[in-house]
Design a protein around this motif. Structure first.
Motif, PDB file in Angstrom:
ATOM      1  N   UNK A 253       0.801  -1.217   0.000  1.00 29.60           N
ATOM      2  CA  UNK A 253       0.000   0.000   0.000  1.00 29.60           C
ATOM      3  C   UNK A 253       0.835   1.267   0.000  1.00 29.60           C
ATOM      4  N   UNK A 254       0.459   2.211   0.868  1.00 26.53           N
ATOM      5  CA  UNK A 254       1.149   3.496   0.915  1.00 26.53           C
ATOM      6  C   UNK A 254       2.602   3.353   1.363  1.00 26.53           C
ATOM      7  N   UNK A 255       2.908   2.282   2.087  1.00 29.23           N
ATOM      8  CA  UNK A 255       4.296   2.063   2.511  1.00 29.23           C
ATOM      9  C   UNK A 255       5.209   1.819   1.323  1.00 29.23           C
ATOM     10  N   UNK A 256       4.657   1.382   0.180  1.00 31.99           N
ATOM     11  CA  UNK A 256       5.473   1.142  -1.010  1.00 31.99           C
ATOM     12  C   UNK A 256       6.124   2.423  -1.516  1.00 31.99           C
ATOM     13  N   UNK A 257       5.519   3.572  -1.196  1.00 36.66           N
ATOM     14  CA  UNK A 257       6.092   4.843  -1.646  1.00 36.66           C
ATOM     15  C   UNK A 257       7.442   5.117  -1.007  1.00 36.66           C
ATOM     16  N   UNK A 258       7.727   4.475   0.129  1.00 34.99           N
ATOM     17  CA  UNK A 258       9.000   4.686   0.824  1.00 34.99           C
ATOM     18  C   UNK A 258      10.031   3.620   0.481  1.00 34.99           C
ATOM     19  N   UNK A 259       9.672   2.668  -0.380  1.00 35.20           N
ATOM     20  CA  UNK A 259      10.579   1.586  -0.725  1.00 35.20           C
ATOM     21  C   UNK A 259      11.358   1.891  -1.992  1.00 35.20           C
ATOM     22  N   UNK A 260      12.530   1.301  -2.092  1.00 28.92           N
ATOM     23  CA  UNK A 260      13.288   1.353  -3.341  1.00 28.92           C
ATOM     24  C   UNK A 260      12.768   0.270  -4.270  1.00 28.92           C
ATOM     25  N   UNK A 261      13.187   0.336  -5.525  1.00 26.63           N
ATOM     26  CA  UNK A 261      12.785  -0.691  -6.476  1.00 26.63           C
ATOM     27  C   UNK A 261      13.236  -2.067  -6.046  1.00 26.63           C
ATOM     28  N   UNK A 262      14.434  -2.146  -5.457  1.00 27.98           N
ATOM     29  CA  UNK A 262      14.953  -3.436  -5.005  1.00 27.98           C
ATOM     30  C   UNK A 262      14.123  -3.986  -3.842  1.00 27.98           C
ATOM     31  N   UNK A 263      13.723  -3.092  -2.943  1.00 24.90           N
ATOM     32  CA  UNK A 263      12.951  -3.520  -1.777  1.00 24.90           C
ATOM     33  C   UNK A 263      11.530  -3.927  -2.150  1.00 24.90           C
ATOM     34  N   UNK A 264      10.959  -3.202  -3.106  1.00 26.58           N
ATOM     35  CA  UNK A 264       9.556  -3.438  -3.446  1.00 26.58           C
ATOM     36  C   UNK A 264       9.357  -4.666  -4.335  1.00 26.58           C
ATOM     37  N   UNK A 265      10.366  -5.002  -5.148  1.00 25.98           N
ATOM     38  CA  UNK A 265      10.230  -6.117  -6.085  1.00 25.98           C
ATOM     39  C   UNK A 265      10.059  -7.436  -5.334  1.00 25.98           C
ATOM     40  N   UNK A 266       9.000  -8.154  -5.637  1.00 24.18           N
ATOM     41  CA  UNK A 266       8.778  -9.475  -5.048  1.00 24.18           C
ATOM     42  C   UNK A 266       9.523 -10.494  -5.901  1.00 24.18           C
ATOM     43  N   UNK A 267      10.738 -10.848  -5.452  1.00 23.03           N
ATOM     44  CA  UNK A 267      11.578 -11.753  -6.237  1.00 23.03           C
ATOM     45  C   UNK A 267      10.919 -13.130  -6.372  1.00 23.03           C
ATOM     46  N   UNK A 268      11.272 -13.823  -7.460  1.00 25.33           N
ATOM     47  CA  UNK A 268      10.619 -15.087  -7.810  1.00 25.33           C
ATOM     48  C   UNK A 268      11.667 -16.191  -7.983  1.00 25.33           C
ATOM     49  N   UNK A 269      11.374 -17.343  -7.421  1.00 30.96           N
ATOM     50  CA  UNK A 269      12.176 -18.536  -7.640  1.00 30.96           C
ATOM     51  C   UNK A 269      11.245 -19.643  -8.131  1.00 30.96           C
ATOM     52  N   UNK A 270      11.830 -20.741  -8.581  1.00 25.25           N
ATOM     53  CA  UNK A 270      11.034 -21.859  -9.071  1.00 25.25           C
ATOM     54  C   UNK A 270      10.926 -22.914  -7.986  1.00 25.25           C
ATOM     55  N   UNK A 271       9.700 -23.230  -7.596  1.00 25.01           N
ATOM     56  CA  UNK A 271       9.468 -24.257  -6.599  1.00 25.01           C
ATOM     57  C   UNK A 271       8.977 -25.538  -7.234  1.00 25.01           C
ATOM     58  N   UNK A 272       8.757 -26.575  -6.432  1.00 25.17           N
ATOM     59  CA  UNK A 272       8.326 -27.875  -6.965  1.00 25.17           C
ATOM     60  C   UNK A 272       6.956 -27.823  -7.630  1.00 25.17           C
ATOM     61  N   UNK A 273       6.114 -26.839  -7.263  1.00 22.17           N
ATOM     62  CA  UNK A 273       4.772 -26.754  -7.839  1.00 22.17           C
ATOM     63  C   UNK A 273       4.568 -25.488  -8.662  1.00 22.17           C
TER      64      UNK A 273
END
Length: 362
Positions: A253-273
């Motif tokens: 939400x509004x807290x995203x305005x205080x984040x950097x691009x690195x902090x805000x990005x929800x990184x993705x990995x590959x899991x078993x499913x």
């Protein structure tokens, strides 16, 4: 008065006033052959029902729901199921005290919809606010109970995460605690603190605001649509449509305005499913489409406008005066907004599930 309907394929229309003989709704677009009994709806209404603790309005309404149409015994099992026709629900109002409002029938309550209803329609129902009353939300909860039966494998849970300036400690979060205290609070320490805090506010004849958080787990990736049918867009609109709501957040939400691009990005990995996200700042929605993560929505609820403390105002004739509202009111309307927020989440998700199925066949 128009705009009493929410949804596209799953449509909910509510009717009735706070101090009228009854309130009700019509649910259109529910698929056929879904088991539906009054008791299933009632269990959710009981969570929102007034008078369940000293921290809510003492209006004594059983909120007993009746199904008037749209169900029929299944020819194979004999169980009552939906027919695909509109489902009509009604709840009788049994504990109205319209006389509580006679002293303020010509006065506008500050922070209330009195003055805007009068400006738009040339009249208003001063007995509890009529259509602007939170009494109407009982029918949203009833409709939400039906919506939950449409969306397969989805769990919707709500919690009160802040009263006034006093927020929960998220390290103490326990969903089971929401059923053990009168606040739907997931933090037992915060719930204990809120009891004394809200007692003080209630005795003073005042009120306080709150923040509600609603989470939907099990929503698969793909629900929602760009550009004007975004899932988060419809969720935000639904939550803002709740009485006394003044702000909505999705994910960070509004807290995203205080984040950097690195902090805000929800990184993705590959899991078993399949894909696994390492965080959920997006609140389970990317580009208006569900990502498969939990959908997380918060909305802020303002303090109840009806308070004992005298406030300056004007009457409908333009005369300056003071007002003090007596009667039975919630010292924190955010408490009973929790099951309403859950219902609005369910209604929007049911609508988007049917829209997704209609477009993709999945």
């Amino acid at each position: 008065m128009s705009h009493n309907t929410l949804g596209h394929l799953f449509r909910v229309t509510t009717w009735g006033e706070s101090h009228g003989p009854a309130i009700g709704c019509v649910v259109d677009g529910c698929p056929p052959r879904i088991p539906l009994a009054e008791a299933e709806i009632q269990s959710f209404l009981d969570k929102r029902r007034p008078g369940t603790s000293r921290f809510t309005t003492q209006r004594q309404e059983p909120d007993a729901v009746r199904i008037l149409s749209g169900v029929f015994p299944d020819p194979d099992s004999g169980e009552q199921v939906t027919t695909g026709a509109p489902i009509s629900l009604v709840i009788d109002n049994l504990d109205q005290r319209s006389k509580d409002y006679s002293d303020i029938k010509d006065k506008f309550r500050p922070g209330h919809a009195d003055i805007t209803y009068d400006a738009k329609y040339g009249l208003r129902d001063y007995r509890g606010g009529g259509r602007s009353s939170a009494r109407e939300t009982a029918m949203r909860v009833a409709a939400g109970a039906i919506a939950r039966k449409i969306i397969p494998g989805v769990t919707i849970r709500g919690a009160l995460v802040q009263i006034g300036a006093r927020a929960i400690e998220r390290a103490n979060w326990d969903w089971a605690e929401t059923a053990r205290n009168p606040f739907f609070c997931p933090d037992p320490r915060a719930a204990a603190d809120w009891e004394d805090y809200l007692d003080e506010i209630r005795r003073a004849g005042s009120s306080i605001g709150a923040v509600v958080e609603v989470t939907a787990s099990g929503v698969p990736a793909g629900w929602g649509a760009p550009v004007y049918g975004k899932l988060d867009q419809d969720l935000a609109g639904a939550m803002m449509g709740i009485n006394a709501a003044k702000g909505v957040e999705i994910g960070a939400g509004f807290a995203a305005a205080a984040l950097s691009g690195e902090e805000n990005a929800d990184e993705i990995r590959m899991g078993p499913e399949g894909p696994v996200f390492l965080s959920n700042n997006a609140g389970g929605i990317l580009g208006g489409i569900s990502s498969g993560q939990d959908i997380v929505v918060r909305f802020a609820v303002k303090p109840t406008s009806s308070i004992l403390s005298p406030r300056r105002t004007i009457d409908r004739h333009g005369k300056e005066t003071e007002i003090s509202t007596r009667g039975r009111h919630d010292p924190c309307v955010g408490i009973r907004a929790v099951p309403v927020g859950e219902a609005m989440m369910a209604i929007v998700l049911a609508d988007h599930y049917l829209r997704h199925r209609a477009q993709t066949g999945a």
